[in-house]
Design a protein around this motif. Structure first.
Motif, PDB file in Angstrom:
ATOM      1  N   GLY A 135       0.797  -1.219   0.000  1.00  0.00           N
ATOM      2  CA  GLY A 135       0.000   0.000   0.000  1.00  0.00           C
ATOM      3  C   GLY A 135       0.833   1.274   0.000  1.00  0.00           C
ATOM      4  N   CYS A 136       0.175   2.361   0.372  1.00  0.00           N
ATOM      5  CA  CYS A 136       0.812   3.693   0.329  1.00  0.00           C
ATOM      6  C   CYS A 136       1.406   4.035   1.694  1.00  0.00           C
ATOM      7  CB  CYS A 136      -0.258   4.723  -0.074  1.00  0.00           C
ATOM      8  SG  CYS A 136       0.241   6.433   0.161  1.00  0.00           S
ATOM      9  N   PRO A 137       2.713   4.308   1.759  1.00  0.00           N
ATOM     10  CA  PRO A 137       3.344   4.631   3.052  1.00  0.00           C
ATOM     11  C   PRO A 137       2.770   5.905   3.681  1.00  0.00           C
ATOM     12  CG  PRO A 137       4.989   4.440   1.296  1.00  0.00           C
ATOM     13  CD  PRO A 137       3.667   4.349   0.638  1.00  0.00           C
ATOM     14  N   ILE A 138       2.328   6.829   2.834  1.00  0.00           N
ATOM     15  CA  ILE A 138       1.802   8.088   3.386  1.00  0.00           C
ATOM     16  C   ILE A 138       0.422   7.859   4.012  1.00  0.00           C
ATOM     17  CG2 ILE A 138       1.374  10.529   2.917  1.00  0.00           C
ATOM     18  CD1 ILE A 138       3.422  10.427   0.776  1.00  0.00           C
ATOM     19  N   CYS A 139      -0.331   6.889   3.467  1.00  0.00           N
ATOM     20  CA  CYS A 139      -1.586   6.495   4.129  1.00  0.00           C
ATOM     21  C   CYS A 139      -1.289   5.945   5.526  1.00  0.00           C
ATOM     22  CB  CYS A 139      -2.334   5.444   3.313  1.00  0.00           C
ATOM     23  SG  CYS A 139      -3.200   6.102   1.877  1.00  0.00           S
ATOM     24  N   ARG A 140      -0.186   5.177   5.629  1.00  0.00           N
ATOM     25  CA  ARG A 140       0.180   4.631   6.946  1.00  0.00           C
ATOM     26  C   ARG A 140       0.529   5.759   7.914  1.00  0.00           C
ATOM     27  NH1 ARG A 140       2.098   0.253   3.932  1.00  0.00           N
ATOM     28  NH2 ARG A 140       4.162   1.069   3.496  1.00  0.00           N
ATOM     29  N   PRO A 198      -4.268  10.839  -3.969  1.00  0.00           N
ATOM     30  CA  PRO A 198      -4.308  12.069  -3.155  1.00  0.00           C
ATOM     31  C   PRO A 198      -2.950  12.387  -2.526  1.00  0.00           C
ATOM     32  CG  PRO A 198      -6.227  10.722  -2.711  1.00  0.00           C
ATOM     33  CD  PRO A 198      -5.328   9.890  -3.578  1.00  0.00           C
ATOM     34  N   HIS A 199      -2.194  11.348  -2.138  1.00  0.00           N
ATOM     35  CA  HIS A 199      -0.877  11.616  -1.551  1.00  0.00           C
ATOM     36  C   HIS A 199       0.167  11.929  -2.621  1.00  0.00           C
ATOM     37  CE1 HIS A 199      -2.421   9.628   2.327  1.00  0.00           C
ATOM     38  NE2 HIS A 199      -2.494  10.949   2.391  1.00  0.00           N
ATOM     39  N   THR A 200      -0.059  11.455  -3.842  1.00  0.00           N
ATOM     40  CA  THR A 200       0.802  11.869  -4.957  1.00  0.00           C
ATOM     41  C   THR A 200       0.643  13.376  -5.171  1.00  0.00           C
ATOM     42  OG1 THR A 200       0.648   9.716  -6.017  1.00  0.00           O
ATOM     43  CG2 THR A 200       1.268  11.545  -7.432  1.00  0.00           C
TER      44      THR A 200
HETATM   45 ZN   LIG Z   1      -1.828   7.459   0.528  1.00  0.00          ZN
END
Ligand SMILES: [Zn+2]
Ligand SMILES: [Zn+2]
Length: 253
Positions: free
Chosen positions: A18-23, A168-170
């Protein structure tokens, strides 16, 4: 560069999937939920804020699900309702339009007054200290990510190997890249682009395979990595994973 943000950034990129920024977002949300349900709830400074702001619907829901401090939540809610009532009700009462009669003429001012009261409600219900704190923390995290990308070779590798950065984090990373020098922005954006286009390619192919599995001729073929491709695509597109986990789609196979 602030070290306190580097450790969680490294941890998030060390974890797989998954996305590290989501974490990072999920961890920071959990910290703030705990904070607002903890002893801080009784501190005058915190109460001054929560009396004014309350919480957004998402965070009210999450506070509601928590059973750790029902009394604190009740006390906070009580003073918030009183504060809201004191602010809103006199203004709402004053905005009740006078009836236009023979003696009193029509006065279109009432429209403005009604809209102003509606604006006040929207503004107050739209504010949330957990969202504000999280947005601030995320700002620091993306700043640190860009900095580490240019100054820490190991981290750069991890960044390139991340399974994905959700869209969204991109966008958040692109906005941060726009603040870098042109050369730094060039390297960083290229890496982000590569990571992003790989994610698109693999999701497009997995989701296509997912749909082809419904053809009776493919019934016996293995699912491979396509089985949860719908949920992974949803998480990639929107970042928010509340209803996108695999448990929620039981009819899938
Ligand atoms: Zn994310
Ligand atoms: Zn919120």
């Amino acid at each position: 560069m602030e070290k306190i943000y580097m450790i969680p950034v490294n941890d998030a990129y060390n974890e797989e999937g998954g996305c590290p920024i989501c974490r990072l977002r999920d961890k920071s949300e959990m910290n703030y939920l705990e904070y607002y349900l903890g002893p801080s709830l009784m501190e005058p400074d915190t109460r001054k804020i929560t009396n004014k702001t309350g919480f957004c619907p998402v965070h009210m829901g999450k506070l509601n699900q928590s059973v750790t401090n029902r009394l604190g939540l009740g006390l906070m809610m009580h003073t918030h309702l009183k504060d809201f009532n004191d602010d809103l009700n006199p203004k709402m009462k004053a905005a009740i339009p006078a009836k236009a009669g023979l003696l009193k003429g029509r006065n279109p001012d009432y429209k403005q007054k009604l809209n102003a009261v509606a604006d006040l409600i929207d503004k107050r219900t739209g504010t949330c200290p957990i969202c504000d704190n999280m947005n601030e923390a995320m700002g620091h995290y993306v700043e640190v990510i860009c900095w580490m990308f240019s100054h820490d070779k190991d981290f750069k590798e991890k960044f390139l190997r991340a399974e994905c950065h959700c869209l969204p984090h991109t966008a958040l990373l692109l906005r941060q890249a726009a603040k870098l020098s042109q050369n730094e922005a060039s390297d960083f954006t290229e890496a982000l682009y590569t990571n992003n286009s790989q994610t698109f390619d693999s999701l497009i192919s997995d989701v296509e395979y997912f749909t082809l599995k419904f053809d009776y001729r493919n019934t016996d073929k293995p699912w491979g990595t396509s089985k949860n491709s719908i949920q992974r695509s949803m998480r990639f597109l929107s970042s928010d994973g509340r209803d996108f986990d695999e448990q929620q789609s039981k009819k899938q196979s």
